[in-house]
Scaffold this active site. Structure first.
Site, mmCIF file in Angstrom:
data_model
loop_
_atom_site.group_PDB
_atom_site.id
_atom_site.type_symbol
_atom_site.label_atom_id
_atom_site.label_comp_id
_atom_site.label_asym_id
_atom_site.label_seq_id
_atom_site.Cartn_x
_atom_site.Cartn_y
_atom_site.Cartn_z
ATOM 1 N N GLU A 96 39.865 49.192 33.247
ATOM 2 C CA GLU A 96 41.258 49.391 33.659
ATOM 3 C C GLU A 96 42.187 49.398 32.445
ATOM 4 O O GLU A 96 42.579 48.341 31.957
ATOM 5 C CB GLU A 96 41.700 48.289 34.633
ATOM 6 C CG GLU A 96 40.953 48.291 35.940
ATOM 7 C CD GLU A 96 41.225 49.534 36.768
ATOM 8 O OE1 GLU A 96 42.342 50.085 36.704
ATOM 9 O OE2 GLU A 96 40.298 49.954 37.492
ATOM 10 N N GLU B 30 47.156 42.133 38.321
ATOM 11 C CA GLU B 30 46.367 43.312 37.923
ATOM 12 C C GLU B 30 44.887 43.092 38.253
ATOM 13 O O GLU B 30 44.202 44.017 38.690
ATOM 14 C CB GLU B 30 46.560 43.594 36.438
ATOM 15 C CG GLU B 30 45.957 44.887 35.971
ATOM 16 C CD GLU B 30 46.573 46.126 36.606
ATOM 17 O OE1 GLU B 30 45.801 46.992 37.065
ATOM 18 O OE2 GLU B 30 47.812 46.239 36.642
ATOM 19 N N GLU C 84 41.061 47.612 44.738
ATOM 20 C CA GLU C 84 40.669 49.015 44.541
ATOM 21 C C GLU C 84 39.153 49.180 44.556
ATOM 22 O O GLU C 84 38.634 50.116 45.162
ATOM 23 C CB GLU C 84 41.247 49.541 43.227
ATOM 24 C CG GLU C 84 42.740 49.759 43.266
ATOM 25 C CD GLU C 84 43.292 50.284 41.958
ATOM 26 O OE1 GLU C 84 42.544 50.361 40.959
ATOM 27 O OE2 GLU C 84 44.484 50.625 41.939
#
Length: 123
Positions: A30, A71, A78
């Site tokens: 990420e 995050e 996700e």
């Protein structure tokens, strides 16, 4: 008692390894997480260049870390959604968008704290 203590030390060590693994995976997969880490390093360093009270410094650093936490949660959501199905579905989109919004709102709160603390010092 010693048996319990040994077990808890082993469990704590295992959690620490899993934590490091989760951070490492997120750092690699990420790019936004890596950017937030850099932003936190810069932000944290700046708190020591501006005259501020320890509680102000703690707020800025703490909220910066909270952005990283969000995050990580966003990434976990996700990944789970993608694991279930890569098919575009309204509920999958909603879950991902809401998780992303949580990161964004935390970042906005962090920026607001910076402004509230910093503006009076430079004006």
């Amino acid at each position: 008692m010693l048996k319990y203590l040994k077990r808890e030390i082993a469990r704590t060590a295992n959690r620490a390894m899993l934590t490091c693994e989760g951070i490492k995976i997120t750092w690699i997969d990420e790019p936004s997480f890596a950017w937030w880490v850099v932003a936190n390093i810069v932000s944290g360093a700046l708190t020591f260049t501006v005259d501020m009270m320890p509680v102000e410094r703690a707020l800025i650093i703490g909220f910066g870390l909270l952005v990283l936490v969000m995050e990580l949660v966003n990434t976990a959501i996700e990944v789970v959604v993608d694991r279930i199905s890569l098919e575009i579905h309204p509920l999958s989109k909603k879950a991902k968008d809401v998780a992303c919004a949580a990161v964004g709102m935390t970042a906005i709160a962090t920026g607001a704290i910076w402004l509230i603390i910093l503006l009076p010092k430079v004006l």
